[in-house]
Scaffold this active site. Structure first.
Site, mmCIF file in Angstrom:
data_model
loop_
_atom_site.group_PDB
_atom_site.id
_atom_site.type_symbol
_atom_site.label_atom_id
_atom_site.label_comp_id
_atom_site.label_asym_id
_atom_site.label_seq_id
_atom_site.Cartn_x
_atom_site.Cartn_y
_atom_site.Cartn_z
ATOM 1 N N HIS A 30 2.129 6.811 4.814
ATOM 2 C CA HIS A 30 2.245 6.335 6.158
ATOM 3 C C HIS A 30 3.148 7.233 7.013
ATOM 4 O O HIS A 30 2.853 7.102 8.215
ATOM 5 C CB HIS A 30 3.251 4.909 5.808
ATOM 6 C CG HIS A 30 2.731 3.809 5.565
ATOM 7 N ND1 HIS A 30 2.780 2.566 6.328
ATOM 8 C CD2 HIS A 30 1.570 3.421 4.535
ATOM 9 C CE1 HIS A 30 1.822 1.473 5.673
ATOM 10 N NE2 HIS A 30 1.183 2.105 4.834
ATOM 11 N N CYS A 86 0.735 -1.151 -0.010
ATOM 12 C CA CYS A 86 -0.038 0.177 -0.105
ATOM 13 C C CYS A 86 0.714 1.364 -0.085
ATOM 14 O O CYS A 86 0.621 2.490 -0.633
ATOM 15 C CB CYS A 86 -1.094 -0.007 0.785
ATOM 16 S SG CYS A 86 -0.361 -0.314 2.671
#
Length: 181
Positions: A127, A73
């Site tokens: 992130h 991701c």
């Protein structure tokens, strides 16, 4: 029906009210969901009742052939937010922060912000990002967003559990859904 895991990413870019050019710029709502097939009524799945998403899809642009750039991701999201391939960015895992590697790169929401849009975000977009003081943050990136809806410290919505993903022999505490502001 199979259990589906997903990450919802919402980018809101809206015109500033009262500005002379506000009538010329369109509002933008960008929703990206990873780890989820398009199991919605607007994609022809009759067993799923999704009237709000169906109405939204009918009024906007629905992508029928979307692909991820990388099977993890963080590299995939860093890629679509910057327009650069993961091999160009050098990001191939979930442990590399985009802003550590590319501190001056312009993201899609940042481009909207630089062009007079009010940008707000929600979800696991990057992130690691940077706050206004240059401190590393989880998911939030202040260069990209005027406002960030933080759901990390919230409790699950009333009547629901915030149960984490079940991977291997235990639950990952941070991998659960939460109510946003």
């Amino acid at each position: 029906m199979k259990h589906m895991r997903s990450t919802l990413i919402v980018l809101l870019a809206g015109c500033l009210a009262g500005a002379a050019w506000a009538e010329q710029k369109l509002n933008v709502l960008f929703i990206a969901v990873d780890d989820l097939r398009p199991e919605l009524g607007c994609y022809g799945v009759n067993d799923i009742k999704s009237p709000n998403m169906d109405r939204l899809a009918a009024k906007g642009v629905r992508f029928n052939r979307a692909y991820c750039q990388y099977p993890v991701c963080n590299p995939s999201r860093a890629s679509f937010l910057t327009g650069r391939r993961p091999d160009e960015l050098g990001i191939f895992s979930n442990t590399v922060a985009l802003r550590e590697t590319w501190p001056d790169i312009v993201t899609l929401p940042q481009l909207f912000r630089q062009n007079g849009y009010y940008t707000a975000g929600l979800g696991k977009l990057l992130h690691m990002g940077l706050d206004e003081n240059g401190k590393q943050t989880h998911f939030r990136d202040d260069a990209s967003f005027v406002h960030w809806f933080d759901a990390l410290e919230r409790t699950a919505a009333a009547g629901r559990t915030g149960e984490g993903r079940r991977l291997g022999d235990g639950s990952i505490v941070w991998a659960h859904w939460l109510a946003a502001e």
